[in-house]
Write a protein that holds these residues in place. Sequence first.
Motif, PDB file in Angstrom:
ATOM      1  N   LYS A 255      89.351 -20.696 -21.738  1.00 31.13           N
ATOM      2  CA  LYS A 255      89.396 -19.406 -22.431  1.00 31.13           C
ATOM      3  C   LYS A 255      90.538 -18.539 -21.912  1.00 31.13           C
ATOM      4  O   LYS A 255      91.118 -17.746 -22.652  1.00 31.13           O
ATOM      5  N   TRP A 256      90.890 -18.692 -20.639  1.00 29.06           N
ATOM      6  CA  TRP A 256      91.943 -17.886 -20.025  1.00 29.06           C
ATOM      7  C   TRP A 256      93.344 -18.436 -20.252  1.00 29.06           C
ATOM      8  O   TRP A 256      94.325 -17.749 -19.942  1.00 29.06           O
ATOM      9  N   LEU A 257      93.475 -19.648 -20.777  1.00 29.39           N
ATOM     10  CA  LEU A 257      94.798 -20.229 -21.007  1.00 29.39           C
ATOM     11  C   LEU A 257      95.648 -19.301 -21.864  1.00 29.39           C
ATOM     12  O   LEU A 257      95.166 -18.702 -22.822  1.00 29.39           O
ATOM     13  N   ASN A 258      96.921 -19.189 -21.520  1.00 33.90           N
ATOM     14  CA  ASN A 258      97.917 -18.371 -22.226  1.00 33.90           C
ATOM     15  C   ASN A 258      97.651 -16.871 -22.155  1.00 33.90           C
ATOM     16  O   ASN A 258      98.236 -16.108 -22.915  1.00 33.90           O
ATOM     17  N   MET A 259      96.794 -16.444 -21.248  1.00 35.78           N
ATOM     18  CA  MET A 259      96.588 -15.010 -21.024  1.00 35.78           C
ATOM     19  C   MET A 259      97.444 -14.578 -19.835  1.00 35.78           C
ATOM     20  O   MET A 259      97.768 -15.382 -18.959  1.00 35.78           O
ATOM     21  N   ASN A 260      97.806 -13.304 -19.810  1.00 31.60           N
ATOM     22  CA  ASN A 260      98.576 -12.773 -18.686  1.00 31.60           C
ATOM     23  C   ASN A 260      97.675 -12.601 -17.466  1.00 31.60           C
ATOM     24  O   ASN A 260      96.603 -12.001 -17.562  1.00 31.60           O
ATOM     25  N   PHE A 261      98.122 -13.142 -16.347  1.00 29.24           N
ATOM     26  CA  PHE A 261      97.413 -13.003 -15.077  1.00 29.24           C
ATOM     27  C   PHE A 261      98.229 -12.118 -14.150  1.00 29.24           C
ATOM     28  O   PHE A 261      99.467 -12.152 -14.161  1.00 29.24           O
ATOM     29  N   ARG A 262      97.533 -11.366 -13.331  1.00 23.69           N
ATOM     30  CA  ARG A 262      98.144 -10.573 -12.268  1.00 23.69           C
ATOM     31  C   ARG A 262      97.598 -11.134 -10.967  1.00 23.69           C
ATOM     32  O   ARG A 262      96.387 -11.076 -10.712  1.00 23.69           O
ATOM     33  N   ILE A 263      98.479 -11.710 -10.158  1.00 25.56           N
ATOM     34  CA  ILE A 263      98.066 -12.356  -8.899  1.00 25.56           C
ATOM     35  C   ILE A 263      98.653 -11.593  -7.730  1.00 25.56           C
ATOM     36  O   ILE A 263      99.867 -11.412  -7.646  1.00 25.56           O
ATOM     37  N   GLU A 264      97.770 -11.145  -6.831  1.00 28.94           N
ATOM     38  CA  GLU A 264      98.216 -10.532  -5.577  1.00 28.94           C
ATOM     39  C   GLU A 264      98.247 -11.618  -4.522  1.00 28.94           C
ATOM     40  O   GLU A 264      97.312 -12.408  -4.397  1.00 28.94           O
TER      41      GLU A 264
ATOM     42  N   VAL B 139     103.199  -9.119  -5.908  1.00 21.16           N
ATOM     43  CA  VAL B 139     102.346  -9.210  -7.093  1.00 21.16           C
ATOM     44  C   VAL B 139     103.122  -9.992  -8.143  1.00 21.16           C
ATOM     45  O   VAL B 139     104.277  -9.678  -8.432  1.00 21.16           O
ATOM     46  N   LEU B 140     102.489 -11.028  -8.680  1.00 20.14           N
ATOM     47  CA  LEU B 140     103.100 -11.839  -9.727  1.00 20.14           C
ATOM     48  C   LEU B 140     102.342 -11.617 -11.021  1.00 20.14           C
ATOM     49  O   LEU B 140     101.110 -11.617 -11.031  1.00 20.14           O
ATOM     50  N   ILE B 141     103.080 -11.414 -12.109  1.00 22.00           N
ATOM     51  CA  ILE B 141     102.459 -11.286 -13.423  1.00 22.00           C
ATOM     52  C   ILE B 141     103.118 -12.304 -14.335  1.00 22.00           C
ATOM     53  O   ILE B 141     104.342 -12.330 -14.469  1.00 22.00           O
TER      54      ILE B 141
ATOM     55  N   GLY C 152     103.728 -19.085 -16.304  1.00 23.15           N
ATOM     56  CA  GLY C 152     104.978 -19.125 -17.057  1.00 23.15           C
ATOM     57  C   GLY C 152     105.452 -17.704 -17.318  1.00 23.15           C
ATOM     58  O   GLY C 152     104.663 -16.765 -17.290  1.00 23.15           O
ATOM     59  N   ALA C 153     106.739 -17.552 -17.589  1.00 32.41           N
ATOM     60  CA  ALA C 153     107.342 -16.236 -17.865  1.00 32.41           C
ATOM     61  C   ALA C 153     106.916 -15.225 -16.796  1.00 32.41           C
ATOM     62  O   ALA C 153     106.529 -14.101 -17.085  1.00 32.41           O
ATOM     63  N   CYS C 154     107.013 -15.636 -15.555  1.00 31.46           N
ATOM     64  CA  CYS C 154     106.495 -14.846 -14.428  1.00 31.46           C
ATOM     65  C   CYS C 154     107.544 -13.864 -13.907  1.00 31.46           C
ATOM     66  O   CYS C 154     108.728 -14.172 -13.830  1.00 31.46           O
ATOM     67  N   SER C 155     107.057 -12.686 -13.534  1.00 31.75           N
ATOM     68  CA  SER C 155     107.874 -11.675 -12.864  1.00 31.75           C
ATOM     69  C   SER C 155     107.212 -11.296 -11.547  1.00 31.75           C
ATOM     70  O   SER C 155     105.985 -11.288 -11.437  1.00 31.75           O
TER      71      SER C 155
END
Length: 105
Positions: free
Chosen positions: A26-35, A41-43, A58-61
């Motif tokens: 269900k979470w596939l292709n959703m934006n994640f915010r990882i500390e 912090v990666l988004i 993917g497409a991470c900043s």
Amino acid sequence: MSDSTVKPIEDPKVVMELEGKAKLRKWLNMNFRIEMTDGRVLIGVFLCTDRDANVILGACSEYLKGVDGETEEPRVLGLVMVPGRHIVSIQIDDTTPSQKYFFDE
């Protein structure tokens, strides 16, 4: 004669694993915010994970906190593998527009 009736899964470990996989799908292709443990912090877009809790975005900043506590301009990283041992927290990020992945042939 073979018993062709479907039996319910009774093993709680198997049930929990199936529920976990359904949640990840269900979470596939959703934006994640990882500390991360070092404060970064990666988004990015959640693409997959493995048994060691490594996460592919993917497409991470990358977002860093400056000396004054303000968040600096993001650095575009692209495709990133985040080691599970360095993850402090994961959240679904609904503040960033989601990226769509497709192949154009």
